[in-house]
Design a protein around this motif. Sequence first.
Motif, PDB file in Angstrom:
ATOM      1  N   LYS A   1      28.240   9.408  25.982  1.00  0.00           N
ATOM      2  CA  LYS A   1      26.941   8.924  26.456  1.00  0.00           C
ATOM      3  C   LYS A   1      27.117   8.004  27.660  1.00  0.00           C
ATOM      4  O   LYS A   1      26.339   8.055  28.619  1.00  0.00           O
ATOM      5  N   PHE A   2      28.135   7.156  27.612  1.00  0.00           N
ATOM      6  CA  PHE A   2      28.375   6.293  28.770  1.00  0.00           C
ATOM      7  C   PHE A   2      28.778   7.125  29.981  1.00  0.00           C
ATOM      8  O   PHE A   2      28.312   6.889  31.091  1.00  0.00           O
ATOM      9  N   ALA A   3      29.645   8.099  29.781  1.00  0.00           N
ATOM     10  CA  ALA A   3      30.065   8.950  30.890  1.00  0.00           C
ATOM     11  C   ALA A   3      28.868   9.659  31.521  1.00  0.00           C
ATOM     12  O   ALA A   3      28.757   9.750  32.755  1.00  0.00           O
ATOM     13  N   ASP A   4      27.966  10.164  30.695  1.00  0.00           N
ATOM     14  CA  ASP A   4      26.759  10.810  31.208  1.00  0.00           C
ATOM     15  C   ASP A   4      25.924   9.824  32.013  1.00  0.00           C
ATOM     16  O   ASP A   4      25.378  10.165  33.072  1.00  0.00           O
ATOM     17  N   THR A   5      25.856   8.585  31.525  1.00  0.00           N
ATOM     18  CA  THR A   5      25.136   7.536  32.238  1.00  0.00           C
ATOM     19  C   THR A   5      25.742   7.306  33.616  1.00  0.00           C
ATOM     20  O   THR A   5      25.023   7.176  34.618  1.00  0.00           O
ATOM     21  N   VAL A   6      27.072   7.237  33.678  1.00  0.00           N
ATOM     22  CA  VAL A   6      27.764   7.026  34.954  1.00  0.00           C
ATOM     23  C   VAL A   6      27.521   8.189  35.905  1.00  0.00           C
ATOM     24  O   VAL A   6      27.235   7.997  37.097  1.00  0.00           O
ATOM     25  N   ILE A   7      27.631   9.391  35.413  1.00  0.00           N
ATOM     26  CA  ILE A   7      27.454  10.583  36.253  1.00  0.00           C
ATOM     27  C   ILE A   7      26.057  10.617  36.859  1.00  0.00           C
ATOM     28  O   ILE A   7      25.881  10.860  38.061  1.00  0.00           O
TER      29      ILE A   7
ATOM     30  N   GLY B   1      34.483  13.507  33.095  1.00  0.00           N
ATOM     31  CA  GLY B   1      33.947  13.779  34.426  1.00  0.00           C
ATOM     32  C   GLY B   1      33.342  12.583  35.124  1.00  0.00           C
ATOM     33  O   GLY B   1      32.801  12.718  36.236  1.00  0.00           O
ATOM     34  N   ALA B   2      33.424  11.398  34.524  1.00  0.00           N
ATOM     35  CA  ALA B   2      32.753  10.232  35.100  1.00  0.00           C
ATOM     36  C   ALA B   2      33.420   9.741  36.385  1.00  0.00           C
ATOM     37  O   ALA B   2      32.744   9.201  37.270  1.00  0.00           O
ATOM     38  N   LEU B   3      34.735   9.907  36.519  1.00  0.00           N
ATOM     39  CA  LEU B   3      35.411   9.413  37.718  1.00  0.00           C
ATOM     40  C   LEU B   3      34.990  10.166  38.969  1.00  0.00           C
ATOM     41  O   LEU B   3      35.105   9.636  40.083  1.00  0.00           O
ATOM     42  N   ASP B   4      34.486  11.377  38.798  1.00  0.00           N
ATOM     43  CA  ASP B   4      34.015  12.133  39.953  1.00  0.00           C
ATOM     44  C   ASP B   4      32.731  11.547  40.532  1.00  0.00           C
ATOM     45  O   ASP B   4      32.341  11.895  41.658  1.00  0.00           O
ATOM     46  N   ALA B   5      32.071  10.677  39.778  1.00  0.00           N
ATOM     47  CA  ALA B   5      30.785  10.111  40.198  1.00  0.00           C
ATOM     48  C   ALA B   5      30.916   8.725  40.816  1.00  0.00           C
ATOM     49  O   ALA B   5      29.909   8.103  41.148  1.00  0.00           O
ATOM     50  N   VAL B   6      32.161   8.223  40.971  1.00  0.00           N
ATOM     51  CA  VAL B   6      32.371   6.882  41.521  1.00  0.00           C
ATOM     52  C   VAL B   6      33.436   6.931  42.612  1.00  0.00           C
ATOM     53  O   VAL B   6      34.211   7.881  42.716  1.00  0.00           O
TER      54      VAL B   6
ATOM     55  N   ARG C   1      40.005   8.707  29.494  1.00  0.00           N
ATOM     56  CA  ARG C   1      38.866   9.285  28.778  1.00  0.00           C
ATOM     57  C   ARG C   1      37.681   9.496  29.720  1.00  0.00           C
ATOM     58  O   ARG C   1      37.000  10.519  29.662  1.00  0.00           O
ATOM     59  N   MET C   2      37.445   8.526  30.595  1.00  0.00           N
ATOM     60  CA  MET C   2      36.364   8.669  31.562  1.00  0.00           C
ATOM     61  C   MET C   2      36.618   9.855  32.491  1.00  0.00           C
ATOM     62  O   MET C   2      35.697  10.600  32.841  1.00  0.00           O
ATOM     63  N   ARG C   3      37.875  10.041  32.878  1.00  0.00           N
ATOM     64  CA  ARG C   3      38.193  11.199  33.709  1.00  0.00           C
ATOM     65  C   ARG C   3      37.934  12.500  32.951  1.00  0.00           C
ATOM     66  O   ARG C   3      37.387  13.460  33.498  1.00  0.00           O
ATOM     67  N   GLY C   4      38.310  12.524  31.691  1.00  0.00           N
ATOM     68  CA  GLY C   4      38.090  13.712  30.881  1.00  0.00           C
ATOM     69  C   GLY C   4      36.634  14.082  30.740  1.00  0.00           C
ATOM     70  O   GLY C   4      36.284  15.269  30.645  1.00  0.00           O
TER      71      GLY C   4
END
Length: 309
Positions: free
Chosen positions: A27-33, A68-73, A63-66
């Motif tokens: 859920k946090f990763a989706d928030t970041v994306i 997909g969140a790192l692609d958004a920052v 975990r964030m990379r897994g």
Amino acid sequence: MIEAAMIWNEPNNKSHWDPFVDPDWSKFADTVIRAGAAIREMNPAVTRVLGGMSPIDPSWVERMRGHGALDAVDVVAVHGFPLDWNLWPIHAWPDKIAEIEAVCPDKPIWATEVGVGSFGAEEVQVFGFTKTAELLLDRVPRVFWYSLYDLPHAWGATTRHREAEGSSYYRHFYMGLIREDGTPKPALDDYAKVADRMGLMQWFHYQDPRLDEAVAWMKRLGTRRLRTGLSWADSFRPDAIDWFDQQMEALADFDVTVTFCFTPEHLGIEPHHTSAAKDPQAFADFCAWMIDRYAPARSTVLPAAVAAE
């Protein structure tokens, strides 16, 4: 001006994000994306920062990379307080930075909250400040000292268990370079020597009476960069936009890293500021609104230009 937007504050700290609501961080990763995309759409020149992790945890970054969140920052940020809360020595700062670089070689690392309090003795803060500056100023592109002011005791600290945390809780009130009564601590003189290179991290509470005084102090000290926050939860308070306008106008002469965080109770899966939102797009819309209002796009500067300095 706003040079960077941080998506959340210390998300891997349970006082700022509820792991029971979001045990796998999806859920946090989706928030970041979603927030990263919204910020970029509003202004591609604003550097997007993954909310400063605390503790510094390479496995959490992986975990964030897994997800997909790192692609958004554009930047990954860390927070560290080795003489107050962390279980590692202050001399380990370069090693802690290297741990994150090892799992995130494609992103710059910023230290967006570093600090040593004066809970035990103000002389300890002097040592901690000078050692932190020595270890980090030439190591990472951005360093922000937490904080300019001591937190007033009457306001309370944003932690999950408050006084039950013992001395860990009370240390929150002694992290500033200026005491609650407005008088400077000895470490302020040391900060002034590097104010053009080290930013300050200062939360301004809703209708904070210290705002104008803080601006005067920072200009006197020669501070160039400031990290602060615009709270999603506060945006539902009466006259919130008037307060946001007042705050951002007062800070216009600094290069600001603005932090977007804190879930409104009525929009959380649980009614708490640490909860994931029922609809993460609502948070992204808040980020877009704030960027459009306070950092509208005016050029085609590359989004990671600041980060790569």
